[in-house]
Scaffold this motif. Structure first.
Motif, PDB file in Angstrom:
ATOM      1  N   ALA A  20      -8.451  -4.179  11.861  1.00  0.00           N
ATOM      2  CA  ALA A  20      -7.853  -2.942  12.379  1.00  0.00           C
ATOM      3  C   ALA A  20      -6.337  -3.061  12.453  1.00  0.00           C
ATOM      4  CB  ALA A  20      -8.443  -2.612  13.746  1.00  0.00           C
ATOM      5  N   ARG A  21      -5.843  -4.235  12.838  1.00  0.00           N
ATOM      6  CA  ARG A  21      -4.397  -4.441  12.907  1.00  0.00           C
ATOM      7  C   ARG A  21      -3.769  -4.284  11.521  1.00  0.00           C
ATOM      8  NH1 ARG A  21      -0.699  -7.787  11.606  1.00  0.00           N
ATOM      9  NH2 ARG A  21      -2.162  -9.248  10.637  1.00  0.00           N
ATOM     10  N   ARG A  22      -4.393  -4.892  10.527  1.00  0.00           N
ATOM     11  CA  ARG A  22      -3.859  -4.816   9.168  1.00  0.00           C
ATOM     12  C   ARG A  22      -3.886  -3.379   8.641  1.00  0.00           C
ATOM     13  NH1 ARG A  22      -5.889 -10.152   5.754  1.00  0.00           N
ATOM     14  NH2 ARG A  22      -5.367 -11.730   7.329  1.00  0.00           N
ATOM     15  N   ALA A  23      -5.004  -2.692   8.857  1.00  0.00           N
ATOM     16  CA  ALA A  23      -5.121  -1.315   8.374  1.00  0.00           C
ATOM     17  C   ALA A  23      -4.152  -0.397   9.111  1.00  0.00           C
ATOM     18  CB  ALA A  23      -6.553  -0.821   8.534  1.00  0.00           C
ATOM     19  N   GLY A  24      -4.015  -0.595  10.410  1.00  0.00           N
ATOM     20  CA  GLY A  24      -3.078   0.214  11.181  1.00  0.00           C
ATOM     21  C   GLY A  24      -1.648   0.040  10.710  1.00  0.00           C
ATOM     22  N   ALA A  25      -1.274  -1.198  10.399  1.00  0.00           N
ATOM     23  CA  ALA A  25       0.076  -1.459   9.899  1.00  0.00           C
ATOM     24  C   ALA A  25       0.290  -0.819   8.534  1.00  0.00           C
ATOM     25  CB  ALA A  25       0.319  -2.967   9.819  1.00  0.00           C
ATOM     26  N   LEU A  26      -0.725  -0.882   7.674  1.00  0.00           N
ATOM     27  CA  LEU A  26      -0.632  -0.249   6.363  1.00  0.00           C
ATOM     28  C   LEU A  26      -0.408   1.258   6.505  1.00  0.00           C
ATOM     29  CD1 LEU A  26      -1.078  -0.247   3.215  1.00  0.00           C
ATOM     30  CD2 LEU A  26      -3.476   0.208   3.740  1.00  0.00           C
ATOM     31  N   LEU A  27      -1.187   1.898   7.368  1.00  0.00           N
ATOM     32  CA  LEU A  27      -1.086   3.347   7.539  1.00  0.00           C
ATOM     33  C   LEU A  27       0.233   3.740   8.199  1.00  0.00           C
ATOM     34  CD1 LEU A  27      -4.760   3.935   8.683  1.00  0.00           C
ATOM     35  CD2 LEU A  27      -3.737   4.850   6.585  1.00  0.00           C
ATOM     36  N   ARG A  28       0.643   2.971   9.184  1.00  0.00           N
ATOM     37  CA  ARG A  28       1.898   3.283   9.889  1.00  0.00           C
ATOM     38  C   ARG A  28       3.103   3.077   8.976  1.00  0.00           C
ATOM     39  NH1 ARG A  28       2.226  -0.920  13.667  1.00  0.00           N
ATOM     40  NH2 ARG A  28       3.354  -2.011  12.018  1.00  0.00           N
TER      41      ARG A  28
END
Length: 273
Positions: A24-32
């Motif tokens: 979730a951290r990785r995906a959140g950073a990608l989206l942000r």
């Protein structure tokens, strides 16, 4: 870390939570960080939708690739089409971008939702809300946390003092009925909110920012992580009387608000279009 059948429940839940947090951290950073600065409603008709779809798909691919590397025998169910049965008995239920319209408009209320379930029971759930700097997490029987702080739902007020959130479908005829239900419900409550991300709403019930939440038309990936987090924070969750939360109806609320709210939703026909 390969999957294995000999793990005890606590070890397994801890492993699943750790992997969900990192994914979730990785995906959140990608989206942000990957959202184009010029992503706007004023762009050509297809462009904003295409870009958001690409971001959804990219985030889901990042999540499933990472989890598959760590636990290759697990199954998947994802909003953007990830589907695999797996052989370990564990299935990941993934919404890579919950609150797509908010994301499109540059509003902060969107999230990444990842849950791990076994035999239909959610063992671990994470909801990452990058624009708030918040990570909600829970494992079954372990309480709910916001970042590293335990959270709990609000003490239950009388229903007429309850702040309740909901969501609306994008199909016009369905929205019209949902609006009619909301119109009848508003005089019975303190007020209604519409946040735009089911996972965030469920977490806000968990954190005591809402007294309740309901919605019709949700999918398993909208619900799985947030439902566990809300329950572990002391909220009650369900669908129609006697049912679990489902696409027909999902309700989450502090214990004293839950039954009166669900009774009104039943009376007003919130479970059908």
């Amino acid at each position: 870390m390969p999957s294995g059948g000999s793990q005890n429940d606590e070890t397994l839940k801890s492993e699943l939570l750790s992997l969900a947090l990192e994914a979730a951290r990785r995906a959140g950073a990608l989206l942000r960080d990957g959202r184009p600065d010029d992503l706007a409603v004023a762009a050509t008709k297809s462009s904003p939708i295409d870009v958001v779809t690409e971001m959804d798909i990219a985030a889901e691919k990042l999540i499933t690739t990472y989890l598959s590397e760590q636990r290759p025998d697990d199954g998947f169910l994802g909003e953007e089409g990830a589907s695999a049965k797996g052989s370990s008995g564990v299935r990941w239920v993934i919404d890579p971008l919950d609150g797509t319209v908010n994301y499109l408009y540059g509003l902060p209320t969107w999230s990444v939702s990842i849950a791990a379930e076994r035999d239909g029971e959610t063992l671990a759930g994470v909801v990452e809300i990058p624009m708030r700097g918040e990570t909600f997490r829970a494992v079954l029987g372990g309480g709910a946390f916001l970042n590293d702080r335990p959270v709990g739902c609000r003490p239950s007020p009388p229903l007429d003092q309850a702040l309740v959130s909901t969501g609306f479908n994008y199909v016009t005829t369905v929205r019209a009925h949902q609006a009619a239900v909301a119109q009848r419900l508003i005089p019975q409550l303190r007020d209604i909110r519409r946040g735009g991300s089911a996972a965030v709403d469920l977490c806000d019930v968990a954190a005591g920012r809402l007294d309740g939440y309901f919605e019709r038309g949700l999918f398993p990936w909208d619900l799985a992580a947030g439902d566990l987090i809300a329950r572990e924070a002391g909220a009650l969750t369900g669908g129609r009387p006697g049912d679990r939360p489902s696409g027909e109806l999902a309700v989450a609320a502090s214990p004293g608000v839950f039954e009166p709210l669900r009774a009104l939703l039943e009376e007003y026909g919130a479970w059908h279009d």
